[in-house]
Scaffold this active site. Structure first.
Site, PDB file in Angstrom:
ATOM      1  CB  SER A  50      -0.816  -0.166   1.233  1.00 23.61           C
ATOM      2  OG  SER A  50       0.068   0.198   2.367  1.00 23.61           O
ATOM      3  CE  LYS A  51      -0.279   6.938  -3.724  1.00 31.05           C
ATOM      4  NZ  LYS A  51      -1.713   7.263  -4.737  1.00 31.05           N
ATOM      5  NE  ARG A  52      -2.691   3.035   5.108  1.00 33.16           N
ATOM      6  CZ  ARG A  52      -2.568   1.621   5.691  1.00 33.16           C
ATOM      7  NH1 ARG A  52      -1.894   1.593   6.592  1.00 33.16           N
ATOM      8  NH2 ARG A  52      -3.203   0.848   4.978  1.00 33.16           N
TER       9      ARG A  52
ATOM     10  N   GLY B 163       5.111   3.194   1.564  1.00 29.49           N
ATOM     11  CA  GLY B 163       5.992   3.682   0.793  1.00 29.49           C
ATOM     12  C   GLY B 163       5.455   4.058  -0.538  1.00 29.49           C
TER      13      GLY B 163
END
Ligand code: GLU
Length: 503
Positions: A276-278, A280
Site C-alpha cells: 500500500s501507499k501508506r 512507501g
C-alpha cells in the site's frame, strides 16, 4: 463472411477462424490497465511478465486500455501510462497508436461491440435486465448482512413478463443487464501458477455486465476483448482470481474457448500486509523521479514472484527475456523490499558506462544551479564516486565538494581528527604540496607521506584532517585522487580556508 487478419466476422461478432492449434501456436498476451493516472509497481510487474512471456515465446504483447469506468477517468493518464512503459523498456507490439488488426485498443472506443454481445446473451437467455434502484440494492446489502446469506432479490426481474421489461425500457427506466449464474455448479480451471482452482457458482452474484450508463463492466469488456484480440494467455494479478469463474462462464455462454490463466502472487509490504501507499511509494513515476534506473526497477519487479532457479539476482531485460518462464512464478505473496531495490539500483549504476552516467547526471547539476562543468571534469567525478553513490543525483549531492568549497565542516570528524597539534602539521603539508610542480595523485601522495615521515607520524594523521579541509566531510574517495581532480589551486585554497576555520 469476411476475413480480417485472421478473424472471421459472423453475425456481427468475432470468432477465431484459424484452426485452434494454429491459433494457439502464436502466443498473444495483453496488459490491460485501467488508466488511473499512474502506473502501480504491481502493474509494472504484470506488464513485465506479459512482455517477457511474449518475447520468450515469440508472441505478441498487446496493450489494451480498460477505461469503461468513466467515474475514474483521468485526463492524460493513457499518455502517461505509455510513456512510463516505454521508460521501463516494455514496448508493446499492438496497442493505442500501434494498430495490429485487432483494434481499437481502447475500450471506450469499442462500446458498440459490447452492446452487440450483451444482446446476444439476452437473446440466448443467459442475461437479463434488472431495474433495481440504488435504494433496492442497499436494502439487499443490509438484508444480506443481517441474515448472513446471499440475497439475490434482483433475480425477481427474471420473472418479469417480457412486455413489462420492454415497457420499462421504452419508458427510460434505468436498467442494468445481469448475467445469469448457474446454481449448484463447480467451476474449475487449471491456473498456470496456482494449479487447479475451483469455485462454486452459488457463491457468485449475477454479475452486472452492462451498466445503466450504457457502459460495460470490466468483466464483459475484458472477456469480449480477450476473445476478439485472440489472447491466448491471461497473465494478471491474483486480485482478479475471484473474477475468473465469471469470465469462464461468459466464455461458455458465448461458445468461445477460454484463454489460459496465470494469476500472479500478491505484492506485500514487509509486514506482509497488501502493498500500500501508506508504507512507501507504489507509483513507478515516483521511482523514476527519484532517479531510479528503469533497468533496476524492472530487475527488482521481475523477482517479485519469479525466480531464475538459482542465486542470481542481477538481470538485464534482455537476460530476462531469455530466462523467464511462468513455471518459475511462485504462489506465495512477494514482499516489496525497498532496501533491495536500492541495492539493485546501485548494482546497475556500477555496471553503467561512465558516459551514460554523465548524461544522467547533467539534469541534477542543472537542478542544483551548477553550470559550466566540463565533461572531462564530470567524468573524473563519476569515476571517483561510482562506487560510493546509489543514484545519479548523488554525484551532485554526495559529491557537492567537487563543485563548491565547503561552507562548514563535519562536527564529528572535526572532534575526531582536529587536535591542537593538527593545524601546524597541516601547514607543513600545505607547503610541501604548494611546492609540487606536477599535481598527480602520486605526487601528492609522496608529498604527504614525506611530510608525515619527517614529522614522525603516520600518514593517516595528516590525511584525515586534510580531507576535512578539502571536502568538509569525513568520507569520500581516495584523497590524493580527489585533490588531483580538484587541482592544485582549489586544493591549496581549501586547505588554507580550512586552517583558518578550524583553528
Ligand atoms: N483493467 C484491469 C486492471 O486494471 C485488468 C485486469 C485483467 O488483467 O484482467 O488491472
Amino acid at each position: 463472411m469476411e476475413f480480417v487478419s485472421g478473424f472471421r466476422y459472423i453475425c456481427g461478432f468475432t470468432i477465431l477462424s484459424l484452426p485452434r492449434d494454429h491459433a494457439l501456436s502464436t502466443v498473444r498476451v495483453r496488459f490491460a490497465p485501467s488508466p488511473t493516472g499512474y502506473l502501480h509497481v504491481g502493474g509494472l510487474r504484470t506488464a513485465l511478465y506479459n512482455y517477457l512471456f511474449a518475447r520468450r515465446n515469440k508472441g505478441v504483447f498487446v496493450l489494451r486500455i480498460e477505461d469503461t469506468d468513466r467515474s475514474r477517468y483521468v485526463e492524460g493518464a493513457v499518455e502517461n501510462l505509455i510513456r512510463t512503459l516505454r521508460w521501463a523498456g516494455l514496448e508493446f507490439d499492438e496497442g493505442p497508436g500501434k494498430e495490429g488488426g485487432a483494434g481499437p485498443y481502447i475500450q471506450s472506443e469499442r462500446i458498440a461491440t459490447y452492446r452487440t454481445h450483451v444482446e446476444m446473451l439476452l437473446a440466448s437467455g443467459k442475461a437479463y435486465y434488472a431495474f433495481d434502484t440504488p435504494e433496492d440494492l442497499e436494502g439487499m446489502r443490509k438484508k444480506q448482512e443481517k441474515l448472513q446469506v446471499a440475497v439475490r432479490d434482483y433475480r425477481r426481474a427474471m420473472d418479469m413478463p417480457a412486455e413489462e421489461v420492454q415497457r420499462k425500457l421504452a419508458a427510460g427506466t434505468p436498467a442494468v443487464v445481469r448475467m445469469k449464474m448457474p446454481s449448484g455448479e463447480t467451476i474449475a480451471f487449471e491456473d498456470i501458477v496456482r494449479g487447479v482452482v475451483e469455485f462454486s457458482s452459488d457463491g457468485l452474484d449475477d454479475q452486472v455486465l452492462l451498466k445503466s450508463d450504457g457502459y460495460p463492466t470490466y468483466h464483459l469488456a475484458n472477456v469480449v476483448d480477450d476473445h476478439q484480440m485472440g489472447i491466448t494467455h491471461v497473465i494478471r494479478g491474483e486480485e482478479w482470481l475471484p473474477s475468473t469463474p465469471k469470465h469462464l462462464l461468459l466464455y461458455r455462454y458465448f461458445g468461445w474457448e477460454p484463454p489460459r490463466f496465470a494469476h500472479l502472487p500478491l505484492l506485500l509490504n514487509p509486514d506482509r500486509s497488501k502493498l500500500s501507499k501508506r508504507q512507501g511509494d507504489v507509483a513507478v513515476e515516483e521511482y523514476r523521479n527519484k532517479g531510479f534506473f528503469p533497468e533496476a526497477l524492472v530487475n527488482f519487479v521481475a523477482l517479485l514472484g519469479w525466480n531464475p532457479g538459482d542465486e542470481r539476482e542481477i538481470f538485464t531485460l534482455e537476460e530476462l527475456e531469455k530466462e523467464f518462464t511462468l513455471d518459475r512464478v511462485g504462489k506465495s505473496g512477494a514482499v516489496f523490499n525497498a532496501d533491495k531495490l536500492n541495492w539493485m539500483n546501485t548494482e546497475h549504476l556500477r555496471h553503467k558506462p561512465d558516459a551514460e552516467l554523465l548524461e544522467l547526471t547533467r539534469p541534477f547539476l542543472a537542478g542544483s544551479g551548477i553550470t559550466d562543468v566540463p565533461d572531462s571534469y564530470m567524468l573524473d567525478v563519476i569515476r571517483l564516486l561510482k562506487e560510493r553513490v546509489e543514484r545519479p543525483g548523488e554525484f551532485v549531492t554526495t559529491g557537492i565538494y567537487f563543485f563548491r568549497d565547503p561552507e562548514s565542516y563535519d562536527e564529528q570528524a572535526k572532534k575526531k581528527h582536529w587536535k591542537p597539534e593538527t593545524a601546524s602539521r597541516v601547514r607543513q603539508v600545505l607547503s610541501a604540496i604548494g611546492d609540487l610542480a606536477s599535481f598527480s595523485p602520486g605526487d601528492i601522495e609522496s608529498a604527504v607521506r614525506t611530510t608525515a615521515t619527517a614529522l614522525g607520524i603516520g600518514a593517516g594523521t595528516l590525511i584525515h584532517p586534510l580531507r576535512l579541509t578539502v571536502t568538509g566531510v569525513a568520507l569520500g574517495p581516495g584523497l590524493f585522487e580527489l585533490m588531483a581532480v580538484l587541482g592544485k589551486e582549489t586544493s591549496l585554497r581549501r586547505i588554507e580556508k580550512g586552517l583558518s576555520a578550524l583553528g
